[in-house]
Design a protein around this motif. Structure first.
Motif, PDB file in Angstrom:
ATOM      1  N   GLN A 182      89.805   7.146  -4.601  1.00 29.51           N
ATOM      2  CA  GLN A 182      90.978   8.027  -4.708  1.00 29.51           C
ATOM      3  C   GLN A 182      92.588   6.887  -4.347  1.00 29.51           C
ATOM      4  OE1 GLN A 182      89.018  11.219  -2.283  1.00 29.51           O
ATOM      5  NE2 GLN A 182      87.723  10.415  -2.746  1.00 29.51           N
ATOM      6  N   HIS A 205      83.647   6.845  -9.317  1.00 28.30           N
ATOM      7  CA  HIS A 205      83.421   8.424  -8.901  1.00 28.30           C
ATOM      8  C   HIS A 205      81.937   8.799  -9.342  1.00 28.30           C
ATOM      9  CE1 HIS A 205      87.397   7.686  -7.663  1.00 28.30           C
ATOM     10  NE2 HIS A 205      87.939   8.600  -8.197  1.00 28.30           N
ATOM     11  N   ASP A 256      84.110   5.156  -3.046  1.00 32.08           N
ATOM     12  CA  ASP A 256      85.550   6.021  -3.683  1.00 32.08           C
ATOM     13  C   ASP A 256      86.268   6.414  -3.286  1.00 32.08           C
ATOM     14  OD1 ASP A 256      84.398   8.707  -5.390  1.00 32.08           O
ATOM     15  OD2 ASP A 256      84.690   9.649  -3.951  1.00 32.08           O
ATOM     16  N   GLU A 257      86.762   5.716  -1.248  1.00 35.06           N
ATOM     17  CA  GLU A 257      87.611   6.596  -1.277  1.00 35.06           C
ATOM     18  C   GLU A 257      88.678   5.409  -1.542  1.00 35.06           C
ATOM     19  OE1 GLU A 257      86.373   8.922   3.085  1.00 35.06           O
ATOM     20  OE2 GLU A 257      86.891   6.621   2.598  1.00 35.06           O
TER      21      GLU A 257
END
Length: 265
Positions: A121, A26, A117-118
């Motif tokens: 998440q 992140h 990053d996704e």
């Protein structure tokens, strides 16, 4: 302070703490958003064998993984633990394709950083869901074979793109819609929301894989559809994936009708 995206990749690979890995991912993405991240490809590439994983979960061969049904609470928990592991390794795979393959346009590195990053998440969403079920990532065994695709294609960018986004990740486009309907039928709105979010992002990830696969093929003088068939035959154990295939989502994600026809035959 780290400023180069490849420094962040090395820090991710060498860190064994799950939360620190998420934080590194992140932080790198936020630095990119803030226009503070450098993409200096001159940094040497460390061997793939030096990539480290946390001590948990215990990794088992696919045939050793216990079978559980979604009709029981334990089965649902085990299912989401398995999905958490897929998403966790997907973070590694996004970082690794970014890190290992140089001399690409800067957009390539930006795209796969966004994917990392996704995926982080997604993992965090599922981990929170698991904790509601009084389980955490690492409490159950997990599939050992996912990272093998990175090792097998460590020196082959077209092979990596064919096998990871355009094969293993594309399978999510085939199976997730039915899983969403299964959880909707069970009245499990939380699970439906998580799987819908993941499916939406994964279509984009496979689409990126298709874009860069075609880019590399054209750059190297390969015919795209023939090269895809060749690489799946080379790297996929058992010949090629088994259907059914979601033609609609695969076409949105950059597959041609000819490629899907070949998979189906």
């Amino acid at each position: 302070m780290m400023k180069n995206v490849f420094e962040f990749a090395e820090a991710f690979f060498q860190q064994t703490n799950v939360d620190e890995k998420l934080a590194i991912t992140h932080r790198a993405w936020q630095m990119f958003i803030d226009k503070e991240l450098l993409f200096d490809t001159n940094r040497p590439v460390m061997p793939i064998a030096q990539v480290t994983f946390p001590d948990k979960p215990e990794l088992l061969a696919p045939r050793q993984m216990p079978r559980r049904k979604l009709t029981t609470p334990d089965g649902v928990a085990a299912f989401f633990h398995a999905i958490a592991h897929v998403e966790f390794v997907a973070i590694y795979l996004a970082w690794d394709i970014l890190y290992r393959f140089r001399d690409m346009p800067e957009q390539f590195y930006q795209d796969w950083l966004r994917v990392a990053d996704e995926e982080a998440q997604h993992f965090a969403l599922i981990r929170t869901h698991l904790r509601v079920m009084r389980l955490d990532y690492g409490d159950l065994p997990a599939h050992s074979g996912l990272w093998d695709h990175a090792k097998d294609t460590a020196d082959d960018l077209p092979g990596r793109l064919a096998m990871v986004p355009r094969c293993m990740e594309a399978r999510g486009l085939d199976v997730t819609p039915a899983l969403i309907e299964k959880f909707r039928g069970l009245g499990d709105d939380a699970s439906v929301a998580i799987l819908t979010r993941i499916l939406t992002d994964e279509v984009g990830h496979v689409e990126l894989g298709s874009y860069w696969f075609k880019f590399v093929c054209r750059q190297r003088g390969f015919e795209v559809e023939a090269k895809y068939r060749e690489l799946i035959d080379q790297y996929y154990v058992g010949g090629k994936p088994k259907g059914p295939f979601n033609r609609e989502l695969r076409k949105i994600a950059g597959f041609s009708d000819a490629e899907i026809d070949w998979l189906e035959c």
